[in-house]
Design a protein around this motif. Structure first.
Motif, PDB file in Angstrom:
ATOM      1  N   LYS A  13     -16.992  15.374  86.083  1.00 42.43           N
ATOM      2  CA  LYS A  13     -18.485  15.088  86.637  1.00 42.43           C
ATOM      3  C   LYS A  13     -18.376  13.588  87.436  1.00 42.43           C
ATOM      4  N   SER A  37     -30.165  13.155  94.839  1.00 44.40           N
ATOM      5  CA  SER A  37     -29.239  12.441  93.657  1.00 44.40           C
ATOM      6  C   SER A  37     -29.732  11.146  93.213  1.00 44.40           C
ATOM      7  N   SER A  38     -29.008  10.581  92.337  1.00 48.55           N
ATOM      8  CA  SER A  38     -29.505   9.371  91.454  1.00 48.55           C
ATOM      9  C   SER A  38     -29.264   8.211  92.583  1.00 48.55           C
TER      10      SER A  38
HETATM   11  O1  KPL Z   1     -25.327  13.762  88.421  1.00 47.41           O
HETATM   12  C1  KPL Z   1     -25.853  13.845  89.496  1.00 47.41           C
HETATM   13  C2  KPL Z   1     -26.552  12.570  89.852  1.00 47.41           C
HETATM   14  O2  KPL Z   1     -27.487  12.724  91.027  1.00 47.41           O
HETATM   15  O3  KPL Z   1     -26.393  11.402  89.633  1.00 47.41           O
HETATM   16  C3  KPL Z   1     -26.094  15.118  90.188  1.00 47.41           C
HETATM   17  C4  KPL Z   1     -25.488  16.330  89.359  1.00 47.41           C
HETATM   18  C5  KPL Z   1     -25.190  15.275  91.482  1.00 47.41           C
HETATM   19  C6  KPL Z   1     -27.470  15.547  90.298  1.00 47.41           C
HETATM   20  O4  KPL Z   1     -28.069  15.184  91.561  1.00 47.41           O
END
Ligand code: KPL
Length: 307
Positions: free
Chosen positions: A186, A258-259
């Motif tokens: 991840k 995304s975050s």
């Molecule tokens: O973890 C994420 C994030 O945005 O921090 C994902 C899985 C990429 C989803 O946007």
């Protein structure tokens, strides 16, 4: 505890993931208290998901307003805020409380020392969510949350006992036998998707369609795979397989911002030091080159400073 009595979940970190889980906890009829920085008289959250628009009642409290002992705490703060946030709430936790930390990055190893008696669990999620205002969250990509315990010596039934107390109807939550590898995978995906979506200011589903971003994603996957592989952690068969994982995550969360995109847009500090910055540090310790991830760090820092 009987099955009909649902515990109250306190959620520390009222960002997109915190609000999303708060809404799903409520839909599964768990009482929920969202802990926010400042006192808040609001008591409803709006959730947009594939089945429509839902209003749920949630209690918002600041840490100062907490007047009960916490038995179930979910921590969904930014990776760099977790240690301080836990230090602030620690005195409100029951000695045997269940604490479930869902965050990007890898920094969960020190938590058993920070909370020496509580039952600790960690989660990584590929669910995509963003907020359009403080009280409205959109579930823009149905992913999966993988969990494991950080304190196997303090729990009796491992993750089954936690999963029973989570909103399983709306979210896919599973125990992962290879949690460490999942956490690193991840991290690798976040190192590719988050920075590029923030730099190119696009949704996850758009980023790999931009030729320059796609090229950078390919070289980032190569570099990231090499570094994690050199640490002895197997996240994918090879760099191409990692790119395919990134592609799939982008498809599954195509409609999500995304975050990091959201942090830059709303002028908040990003998680860059816990993602690409963290990876660069690992590379430095092994004297491995890391120019692609370093370049993402530099570009994001520039965007942060341009605020
Ligand atoms: O973890 C994420 C994030 O945005 O921090 C994902 C899985 C990429 C989803 O946007």
């Amino acid at each position: 505890m009987t099955d009909s009595v649902k515990p109250t979940w306190y959620i520390l970190g009222a960002g997109a993931i915190g609000c999303l889980w708060a809404a799903y906890f409520r839909r599964a009829e768990f009482p929920v208290v969202l802990i926010s920085r400042t006192p808040d008289s609001q008591s409803t959250l709006t959730l947009n998901n594939s089945s429509g628009r839902h209003q749920v009642d949630v209690s918002f409290k600041s840490i100062k307003q907490l007047d009960q002992c916490i038995h179930y705490l979910m921590v969904s703060t930014k990776a760099q805020q977790t240690t301080d946030a836990i230090a602030e709430i620690k005195t409100h936790l029951a000695p045997d409380a269940t604490v479930f930390v869902v965050q990007n990055g890898i920094a969960t190893q020190h938590l058993p020392n920070q909370l020496p008696t509580q039952k600790l669990f960690a989660g990584v999620t590929t669910d995509g969510a963003y907020r359009t205002d403080k009280y409205t969250v959109t579930h823009a990509g149905a992913g999966q949350t993988l969990i494991d315990t950080l304190t196997p010596d303090r729990v009796t039934q491992g993750c089954t006992e936690l999963i029973r107390q989570l909103p399983q109807n709306d979210l896919r939550i599973e125990y992962s036998e290879h949690f460490k590898e999942q956490q690193w995978k991840k991290l690798a995906m976040n190192c590719v998707i988050n920075g590029l979506t923030a730099i190119y200011q696009c949704k996850n589903g758009e980023v790999l369609g931009i030729a320059r971003a796609r090229n950078t994603a390919t070289v980032l996957c190569n570099e990231t795979f090499k570094i994690i592989d050199a640490l002895g952690i197997m996240i994918a068969k090879d760099a191409q397989a990692l790119f395919k994982d990134v592609e799939l995550a982008c498809q599954l969360t195509a409609d999500n911002y995304s975050s990091m995109y959201q942090d830059i847009k709303h002028q908040r500090p990003t998680e860059i030091d816990c993602l690409n910055g963290f990876l660069c540090k690992q590379a430095q310790h092994m004297s491995l080159p890391c120019p692609e991830n370093q370049s993402i760090v530099d570009q994001i820092k520039q965007l942060e400073q341009a605020r």
